[in-house]
Enzyme design. Structure first.
Site, PDB file in Angstrom:
ATOM      1  N   ASP A 102       1.868  -2.990  -6.350  1.00 38.72           N
ATOM      2  CA  ASP A 102       2.867  -2.166  -7.858  1.00 38.72           C
ATOM      3  C   ASP A 102       3.528  -0.831  -6.885  1.00 38.72           C
ATOM      4  O   ASP A 102       2.954  -0.431  -5.845  1.00 38.72           O
ATOM      5  CB  ASP A 102       1.045  -1.445  -8.342  1.00 38.72           C
ATOM      6  CG  ASP A 102       1.067  -1.518  -9.288  1.00 38.72           C
ATOM      7  OD1 ASP A 102       0.942  -2.794  -9.631  1.00 38.72           O
ATOM      8  OD2 ASP A 102      -0.734  -1.240  -9.228  1.00 38.72           O
TER       9      ASP A 102
HETATM   10  N1  URA Z   1      -4.214  -4.234  -7.611  1.00 36.33           N
HETATM   11  C1  URA Z   1      -3.407  -3.378  -8.220  1.00 36.33           C
HETATM   12  O1  URA Z   1      -3.992  -2.523  -9.277  1.00 36.33           O
HETATM   13  N2  URA Z   1      -2.553  -3.184  -7.836  1.00 36.33           N
HETATM   14  C2  URA Z   1      -2.029  -3.208  -6.589  1.00 36.33           C
HETATM   15  O2  URA Z   1      -0.549  -3.094  -6.003  1.00 36.33           O
HETATM   16  C3  URA Z   1      -3.032  -4.420  -6.249  1.00 36.33           C
HETATM   17  C4  URA Z   1      -4.052  -4.716  -6.672  1.00 36.33           C
END
Ligand code: URA
Length: 236
Positions: A102
């Site tokens: 993310d």
């Molecule tokens: N889980 C998440 O919530 N975000 C990420 O970027 C990776 C794993």
């Protein structure tokens, strides 16, 4: 493959642009002799303005993704490709991120132009461990480890329960989580499912490959030894 196409595929320009580089005599061999567009391809012997070519296809890179960057090529904001040499965004086959982090997540991100390798890393059956450090908004309750390890936790909107995941409590509001799959926003959704909220998330390791000393925004190309580490059988 023709030399001209190979060079264009490495992101040095369109075939037309590269034809011009040949015409201008800027493409030579290591001995400085001018090469022509239809000369046989010997990647390691080619120079452009005296510089060796970028690496041939088959790249695997690790990047320390900073917070604030997305893994998309299309996002209007900062994208992880901004952290790599500009030509790397223009390569064919394209360099893709291996799964995604993310925008608000930092840490280890792999990128490759090798479709088979990408598949081998993200395929559900590979079950490569992915290790995250999570900082939480609320104190842990104490039952999260059991819930995550159960293999029965169902996230909203999903049809199958999550695979068992490992939780190591590091403090009242911090934990290390090891996943063997990669669902959308998985870590954030897992903590939401136990009444918490992830404030900061950082990926430390994939398989046996740690992020190590790489500073935020830095990247490096992975050699055979690092690739072997990634797939090391005993990485749990
Ligand atoms: N889980 C998440 O919530 N975000 C990420 O970027 C990776 C794993």
């Amino acid at each position: 493959m023709k030399l001209v196409k190979h060079i264009a595929n490495l992101g040095y320009g369109s075939r037309k642009d590269v034809q011009w580089l040949f015409r201008e005599g800027r493409i030579t061999n290591a001995a400085g002799e001018v090469l022509y567009a239809d000369d046989p391809l010997d990647h390691d012997d080619v120079r452009i303005d005296g510089e060796p070519l970028d690496p041939p296809p088959g790249l695997l890179l690790m990047l320390h993704k900073p917070v604030g960057y997305t893994c998309s090529t299309k996002d209007r904001g900062r994208v992880v490709y901004d952290l790599l040499p500009p030509r790397y965004r223009l390569r064919s086959p394209a360099l893709s991120s291996v799964g995604r982090l993310d925008r608000d997540t930092s840490g280890l991100l792999l990128l490759t132009d090798d479709g088979q390798l990408l598949h081998r890393i993200i395929a559900p059956k590979s079950k490569l461990p992915k290790v995250y450090l999570a900082t939480l908004a609320e104190d842990l309750r104490g039952d999260e480890g059991a819930v995550f390890a159960s293999g029965t936790l169902m996230l909203e909107g999903e049809k199958t329960p999550l695979l068992p995941a490992g939780l190591e409590v590091l403090g009242p509001r911090s934990a290390r989580l090891t996943l063997h799959e990669g669902r959308y926003h998985q870590v954030r959704r897992m903590f939401a499912a136990v009444g918490n909220h992830v404030q900061a998330l950082h990926r430390e390791r994939i398989g046996g490959l740690p992020l190590g000393e790489l500073a935020a925004g830095e990247w490096r190309s992975l050699d055979a030894a690092a690739r072997a580490l990634l797939f090391r059988e005993d990485a749990a």
